[in-house]
Enzyme design. Structure first.
Site, mmCIF file in Angstrom:
data_model
loop_
_atom_site.group_PDB
_atom_site.id
_atom_site.type_symbol
_atom_site.label_atom_id
_atom_site.label_comp_id
_atom_site.label_asym_id
_atom_site.label_seq_id
_atom_site.Cartn_x
_atom_site.Cartn_y
_atom_site.Cartn_z
ATOM 1 N N ASP A 1 86.950 32.512 57.483
ATOM 2 C CA ASP A 1 87.797 33.569 56.903
ATOM 3 C C ASP A 1 88.849 34.113 57.964
ATOM 4 O O ASP A 1 88.503 34.288 58.974
ATOM 5 C CB ASP A 1 86.913 34.908 56.493
ATOM 6 C CG ASP A 1 87.554 35.939 56.046
ATOM 7 O OD1 ASP A 1 88.222 35.909 55.130
ATOM 8 O OD2 ASP A 1 87.205 37.182 56.146
ATOM 9 N N HIS B 1 92.582 45.924 53.797
ATOM 10 C CA HIS B 1 91.460 45.557 54.564
ATOM 11 C C HIS B 1 90.575 47.035 54.841
ATOM 12 O O HIS B 1 91.590 47.893 55.353
ATOM 13 C CB HIS B 1 91.446 44.659 55.612
ATOM 14 C CG HIS B 1 91.901 43.359 55.059
ATOM 15 N ND1 HIS B 1 92.904 42.586 55.871
ATOM 16 C CD2 HIS B 1 90.794 42.421 54.827
ATOM 17 C CE1 HIS B 1 92.688 41.480 55.539
ATOM 18 N NE2 HIS B 1 91.669 41.281 54.698
ATOM 19 N N ASN C 1 86.221 39.028 48.486
ATOM 20 C CA ASN C 1 85.935 39.161 49.944
ATOM 21 C C ASN C 1 85.439 40.535 50.346
ATOM 22 O O ASN C 1 86.054 41.566 50.104
ATOM 23 C CB ASN C 1 86.960 38.917 50.892
ATOM 24 C CG ASN C 1 87.366 37.360 51.002
ATOM 25 O OD1 ASN C 1 87.152 36.703 49.975
ATOM 26 N ND2 ASN C 1 88.014 37.173 52.253
ATOM 27 N N VAL C 2 84.142 40.793 50.941
ATOM 28 C CA VAL C 2 83.663 41.938 51.293
ATOM 29 C C VAL C 2 83.317 41.989 52.699
ATOM 30 O O VAL C 2 82.409 41.084 53.131
ATOM 31 C CB VAL C 2 82.613 42.733 50.260
ATOM 32 C CG1 VAL C 2 82.153 43.683 50.661
ATOM 33 C CG2 VAL C 2 83.111 42.276 48.946
ATOM 34 N N THR D 1 83.682 45.115 55.244
ATOM 35 C CA THR D 1 83.543 46.659 55.527
ATOM 36 C C THR D 1 82.240 47.495 55.025
ATOM 37 O O THR D 1 81.401 48.005 55.852
ATOM 38 C CB THR D 1 84.728 47.490 55.222
ATOM 39 O OG1 THR D 1 85.923 46.736 55.803
ATOM 40 C CG2 THR D 1 84.724 48.907 55.911
HETATM 41 O O1 G3H Z 1 88.481 38.583 54.842
HETATM 42 C C1 G3H Z 1 87.599 39.713 54.468
HETATM 43 C C2 G3H Z 1 87.646 40.726 53.487
HETATM 44 O O2 G3H Z 1 89.004 40.857 52.992
HETATM 45 C C3 G3H Z 1 87.172 42.004 53.802
HETATM 46 O O3 G3H Z 1 87.755 43.041 53.629
HETATM 47 O O4 G3H Z 1 86.599 44.586 54.898
HETATM 48 O O5 G3H Z 1 88.018 45.424 53.166
HETATM 49 O O6 G3H Z 1 85.648 44.349 52.727
HETATM 50 P P1 G3H Z 1 86.946 44.333 53.536
HETATM 51 ZN ZN ZN Z 2 90.733 39.241 54.367
#
Ligand code: G3H
Ligand code: ZN
Length: 296
Positions: free
Chosen positions: A92, A192, A246-247, A249
């Site tokens: 990623d 993000h 994508n998740v 946080t």
């Molecule tokens: O690449 C990772 C994601 O874009 C994570 O995004 O931290 O907002 O869930 P997030």
């Molecule tokens: Zn990201």
């Protein structure tokens, strides 16, 4: 337990591309969850094993460096063998050709090169090199990025999105044609992290539809910043062509808060596997909730 009408279940022996195609044809989205240790991966895998959905497990450059890229591969392999799962191991936000090569050489299935901070031509040039390397090596899938995503994977983000940050549909088509990426991460008002106050601003779904119409089937569309987005926006984004979300946080928050609270409440406990039990469960719960939305 199966999620809704999702029957694709354990996609044994399918390539990453076949999994993307199958998910897209069923109008679901693949969850891509970040991990940097065995406990987070365990939480993700336990949710996936119950719901029988395909999944992407990702490490960023920092997460991969902390865990070790080859160790990440070995951990994913162990779960795959034990449970018959087909996990896609993904890099990623790789920011250089070197880091992309490190991950591919460690056996990653899929790569994200993030040149979104570079001028367009520079982003295209390095993405082309990444695609060339990835295709020589077992046809690894490549995700490119166009548009600028503000914020970092932590809560309390104070972010002001500017119009020029957003992905331009015409440039998206040009980028895909010139680089031949398999998928494209887009900026459509997503950030993000989680915005201060607990919920991110709404997505620009009209722009997403424009991008989808322009790009058509030439690449899968990816939504980063999956934490903090209102559920209804996520569902609409999937209807408008998003295939991967994508998740990170929300997993980090669940992990840190559960660990912090457990240690405050059990200050004498020193046995790691007892300490980590509730942490794994908390991560699993976040992943379960997300997958139910993505695969509805
Ligand atoms: O690449 C990772 C994601 O874009 C994570 O995004 O931290 O907002 O869930 P997030
Ligand atoms: Zn990201």
């Amino acid at each position: 337990m199966n999620v809704g009408k999702l029957e694709i279940g354990f996609l044994l022996m399918k390539t990453s591309l076949e999994i993307f195609q199958e998910v897209q044809s069923k109008s679901y989205a693949l969850g891509a969850f970040n991990f940097c240790n065995a406990e987070i991966l365990r939480g993700i895998v336990e949710a996936v094993a119950e719901l029988k959905t395909p999944v992407i497990v990702s490490t960023s450059q920092g997460e991969g460096a902390f865990l070790g890229f080859k160790r990440a591969r070995a951990l994913a392999d162990t779960w795959q063998e034990q449970l018959g799962l087909n996990l896609i191991l993904h890099l990623d936000h790789g920011k250089s050709l070197d880091i992309v090569k490190t991950a591919i050489d460690a056996g990653y299935d899929s790569i994200h090169f993030d040149g979104s901070g570079l001028p367009f031509e520079e982003n295209v040039k390095i993405t082309q090199q990444v695609v060339e390397y990835a295709k020589q090596k077992n046809n690894i899938m490549v995700e490119g990025e166009l548009g600028y995503l503000r914020g970092a994977s932590a809560p309390g983000q104070k972010v002001i999105i500017k119009k020029e940050d957003l992905t331009d549909p015409v440039m998206a088509v040009k980028f895909i044609q010139e680089t031949r990426v398999d998928s494209l991460a887009v900026a459509i008002g997503n950030i993000h992290g989680i915005a201060q106050g607990g919920q991110d601003p709404h997505l620009d779904l009209a722009r997403l539809s424009e991008i989808q119409r322009a790009v058509s089937d030439s690449a899968f569309l990816v939504l980063h910043g999956g934490s903090g987005i209102p559920d209804e926006d996520v569902k609409q984004a999937i209807k408008s062509g998003i295939v991967k979300i994508n998740v990170n946080t929300e997993l980090r928050v669940a992990y840190a808060n559960t660990l912090r609270n457990f240690l405050l409440d059990n200050s004498q406990e020193t046995t790691p596997y007892k300490i980590m039990e509730s942490v794994v469960t908390a991560v699993k719960q976040v992943v379960t909730n997300k997958l139910k939305i993505f695969c509805e």
